[in-house]
Design an enzyme around this catalytic site. Structure first.
Site, PDB file in Angstrom:
ATOM      1  N   ILE A   1       0.647  -1.065  -0.062  1.00 28.14           N
ATOM      2  CA  ILE A   1       0.054  -0.130   0.104  1.00 28.14           C
ATOM      3  C   ILE A   1       0.874   1.261  -0.111  1.00 28.14           C
ATOM      4  O   ILE A   1       2.154   1.143   0.304  1.00 28.14           O
ATOM      5  CB  ILE A   1      -1.028   0.011   1.187  1.00 28.14           C
ATOM      6  CG1 ILE A   1      -0.363  -0.211   2.512  1.00 28.14           C
ATOM      7  CG2 ILE A   1      -2.100  -0.981   1.042  1.00 28.14           C
ATOM      8  CD1 ILE A   1      -1.095  -0.103   3.867  1.00 28.14           C
ATOM      9  N   ASP A   2       0.473   2.367  -0.371  1.00 29.95           N
ATOM     10  CA  ASP A   2       1.205   3.324  -0.513  1.00 29.95           C
ATOM     11  C   ASP A   2       1.549   4.010   0.714  1.00 29.95           C
ATOM     12  O   ASP A   2       1.182   3.755   1.722  1.00 29.95           O
ATOM     13  CB  ASP A   2       0.402   4.656  -1.361  1.00 29.95           C
ATOM     14  CG  ASP A   2       0.004   4.200  -2.812  1.00 29.95           C
ATOM     15  OD1 ASP A   2       0.612   3.343  -3.529  1.00 29.95           O
ATOM     16  OD2 ASP A   2      -1.019   4.884  -3.273  1.00 29.95           O
ATOM     17  N   MET A   3       2.888   4.873   0.603  1.00 31.31           N
ATOM     18  CA  MET A   3       3.197   5.475   1.771  1.00 31.31           C
ATOM     19  C   MET A   3       2.320   6.305   2.661  1.00 31.31           C
ATOM     20  O   MET A   3       2.340   6.034   3.857  1.00 31.31           O
ATOM     21  CB  MET A   3       4.548   6.387   1.447  1.00 31.31           C
ATOM     22  CG  MET A   3       5.117   7.134   2.593  1.00 31.31           C
ATOM     23  SD  MET A   3       6.536   8.204   2.183  1.00 31.31           S
ATOM     24  CE  MET A   3       5.681   9.550   1.369  1.00 31.31           C
TER      25      MET A   3
ATOM     26  N   ARG B   1      -7.207   5.513  -5.993  1.00 31.42           N
ATOM     27  CA  ARG B   1      -6.902   7.033  -6.289  1.00 31.42           C
ATOM     28  C   ARG B   1      -7.286   7.377  -7.848  1.00 31.42           C
ATOM     29  O   ARG B   1      -7.604   8.492  -8.003  1.00 31.42           O
ATOM     30  CB  ARG B   1      -5.396   7.332  -5.841  1.00 31.42           C
ATOM     31  CG  ARG B   1      -4.975   7.189  -4.255  1.00 31.42           C
ATOM     32  CD  ARG B   1      -3.582   7.011  -4.206  1.00 31.42           C
ATOM     33  NE  ARG B   1      -2.856   8.267  -4.186  1.00 31.42           N
ATOM     34  CZ  ARG B   1      -1.735   8.536  -4.357  1.00 31.42           C
ATOM     35  NH1 ARG B   1      -0.925   7.573  -4.125  1.00 31.42           N
ATOM     36  NH2 ARG B   1      -1.262   9.656  -4.651  1.00 31.42           N
TER      37      ARG B   1
END
Length: 314
Positions: free
Chosen positions: A140-142, A241
């Site tokens: 998963i993204d930062m 997103r």
């Protein structure tokens, strides 16, 4: 230092365009600054002739790029606290905090989730994804928080990778998006691939992307914002997103796919939380589901929005 030779035949789409644009689109694993340095150092040629960044390419040209051998990252265990949701001999489920990168990469060689789990598991992690991504089967993204599974054994890794490939893993996210969604439920379908001009972004790309499906349902409406749950049918990079932005409702705080300036002060990154993660345990064969509680910043936002709505009704 040895060099890797990469060749590229210029596609008709890039006929007459600059060589640096062509390289940036074709070598998505390299940064623009890195490619510019290769051009400056004379490591790029067209049909045998060294080129500069402003050189134009023609359809059918053969580009040769000499890539230097990558510097090896030294990934060290670090005593970083983990919020553990579940652990056994085969796997570890953690609640990743905001701002933590999952695995080391250029610019993030320490402080990552991999550094933390290397310390916690004493190196007892699956090796399928190599030394930079031990145990990592999905990411998963930062700035996305929430549930993530780490594999301790190759056996577990292979099982979960197979479940991911057939889209049988349950992944439900919570998000706050801009605007007021018209429908209470919906599905966004659209292939996702690398953005044609910005290598750091993904985009709807029916020609070169991979199929992607996101289901959403409205949980609460706050006028200018909507609190939703998203369930992934597929798992592409930046899927939620990109998909929500594509229907005119980008995630709050997402300055990559939404407004360049976040309307709320002190909000860092997109409001996206991986809340539910469910899969069949590789060894027991039983279905297990884990819930990562909403982070404090997310709860505070919801409280503030609810208060604003209540005040507007008075």
């Amino acid at each position: 230092m040895t060099e890797e030779e990469r060749t590229l035949e210029v596609a008709p789409d890039f006929d007459g365009k600059r060589i640096d644009q062509c390289l940036a689109s074709s070598f998505s694993d390299c940064s623009r600054s890195f490619l510019q340095k290769l051009l400056k150092d004379g490591k790029v040629s067209i049909n045998g002739k060294i080129q500069k960044a402003s050189s134009k390419v023609a359809s059918g040209d053969i580009i040769l790029v000499l890539m230097p051998e990558p510097e090896e990252l030294n990934v060290e265990p670090e005593n970083i606290p983990l919020d553990i949701l579940y652990e056994d001999d085969d796997l570890l489920v953690v609640n990743k905090p905001k701002g933590m990168v999952v695995h080391p990469a250029a610019g993030h060689s320490s402080g990552t989730l991999v550094n933390a789990v290397l310390y916690h598991c004493r190196g007892n992690l699956s090796g399928i994804n190599g030394v930079l991504r031990p145990g990592i089967v999905h990411r998963i993204d930062m700035d996305t928080t929430g549930a993530l599974v780490i594999c301790k054994s190759d056996f577990a890794h292979q099982s979960l990778a197979e479940q991911l490939s057939v889209h049988s893993i349950t992944r439900k996210y919570r998000a706050i998006v801009h605007g007021n969604l018209h429908e209470d439920n919906g599905t966004v379908r659209g292939a996702i691939g690398r953005h044609p001009t910005d290598r750091k972004k993904m985009a709807l790309n029916e020609r070169n992307g991979k199929p992607a499906v996101t289901h959403y349902r409205v949980l609460e409406r706050f006028g200018n914002y909507t609190y939703i749950e998203c369930q992934l049918e597929t798992g592409r990079t930046h899927q939620i997103r990109v998909h929500m932005a594509s229907i005119g409702h980008p995630l709050l705080g997402d300055t990559v796919y939404g407004p360049k300036k976040c309307p709320l002060k002190n909000l860092q990154g997109q409001t996206l939380h991986a809340m539910i993660l469910g899969f069949i345990h590789p060894r027991s064969g039983t279905y297990m589901e884990f819930e990562a509680p909403l982070p404090e910043y997310f709860l505070n936002l919801l409280t503030q929005f609810r208060k604003n709505v209540g005040n507007s009704l008075k």
